[in-house]
Design a protein around this motif. Sequence first.
Motif, short mmCIF file in Angstrom:
data_model
loop_
_atom_site.label_atom_id
_atom_site.label_comp_id
_atom_site.label_asym_id
_atom_site.label_seq_id
_atom_site.Cartn_x
_atom_site.Cartn_y
_atom_site.Cartn_z
N ALA A 146 -6.81 1.94 -2.98
CA ALA A 146 -7.15 1.54 -1.62
C ALA A 146 -7.89 2.69 -0.94
N GLU A 185 -9.18 3.60 2.05
CA GLU A 185 -8.97 2.93 3.33
C GLU A 185 -9.20 3.82 4.54
N THR A 186 -9.45 3.14 5.66
CA THR A 186 -9.65 3.80 6.96
C THR A 186 -10.80 4.78 6.91
N CYS A 202 -2.31 -3.40 9.84
CA CYS A 202 -2.26 -1.95 9.73
C CYS A 202 -1.27 -1.43 10.77
N ASN A 234 -10.14 -1.92 8.19
CA ASN A 234 -8.73 -1.82 8.59
C ASN A 234 -8.61 -0.81 9.72
N GLY A 285 -6.50 8.01 1.82
CA GLY A 285 -7.07 8.08 3.15
C GLY A 285 -8.28 8.99 3.20
N TYR A 312 -1.38 7.86 1.73
CA TYR A 312 -2.55 7.95 2.62
C TYR A 312 -2.84 9.39 3.03
N SER A 343 -2.96 4.20 -1.97
CA SER A 343 -3.75 4.58 -0.80
C SER A 343 -4.39 5.95 -0.96
N ILE A 371 0.86 -1.19 0.00
CA ILE A 371 0.00 0.00 0.00
C ILE A 371 0.90 1.24 0.00
N THR A 372 0.66 2.15 -0.90
CA THR A 372 1.56 3.29 -1.12
C THR A 372 1.55 4.28 0.04
#
Length: 311
Positions: free
Chosen positions: A170, A172-173, A294, A230, A127, A76, A125, A72-73
């Motif tokens: 991704a 994510e979060t 994570c 995650n 975020g 984020y 990623s 994952i880059t």
Amino acid sequence: MTGPSPQPPSPTLAEALAAGPVVLDGGLSNQLEADGHDLSDALWSARLLAEEPEAVVRAHLAYYEAGAQVAITASYQATFEGFARRGTGPEETAGLLRRSVALAREAASRARAGGAPGPLYVAASAGPYGAMLADGSEYRGRYGLSVDELERFHRPRLEVLADARPDVLALETVPDADEARALLRAVRGLGVPAYLSYSVSGDRTRAGQPLEEAFGYPADADEVIAVGVNCCAPDDADRAVRIAARVTGKPVVVYPNSGERWDAAARAWCGSPAFRADRVAGWVADGARLIGGCCRVGPDAIADLAAALHR
């Protein structure tokens, strides 16, 4: 005289997930900190995209060498707004976002040269909005913005990341189902698949929506190849995997924290680790296919997880 037979193309990540479990990496920030880098900064690991890109490559490589199949880059916390506060213009920021994908690709190339088996993938990623604020609101959601406003925030960054051609975006979060709706709009038409991963507490998002409701939004999104959680406690991940599989029918992504708790006021971790590779069999049985760790989950834990998955 004929030349060597052409190699068959590597499976896409969606195809790999359909074939069986795939190993995600662990926490990029804790690996960078273990290598001696100070991340006490509003840009967090994204600062190193500009200042020490080789450090990011080495951190990704540590996870690939531990058995991760997906990195994952470091994007984020990389946003146009966040970098603008440092005096970085939009063109340079776009270059740094693309660099985040290139650095992970470089790490994958080095890992393959070192004998890493099978295809290796890159997840770009993105975020949540609260990560850009760097005030802990990424763990609460409810920023006071509409879905349309959140879509306008996310779309430009996702367009740049998609243009760098990662294997997957991704998302994510994500703490809030409303932000998930915005992200699902923002990835439409980008030509790159995505996974969507909530941050949860118990059986609700961090913003308080029931997971049955929250997982319903990505269930019919063609762009989304996996849905899950995650940056949560391992115990909360156990329950969420089952709900995600039941509601969406999609492969489930799960990568919880170590089990320690982040104190945003003190900017420190407290508590004891609870992430164990022996949880993996249960996650897989419940529908998990993209599995990693994570925050505070390092290469040693990912090596144990990879060994447990590939027995």
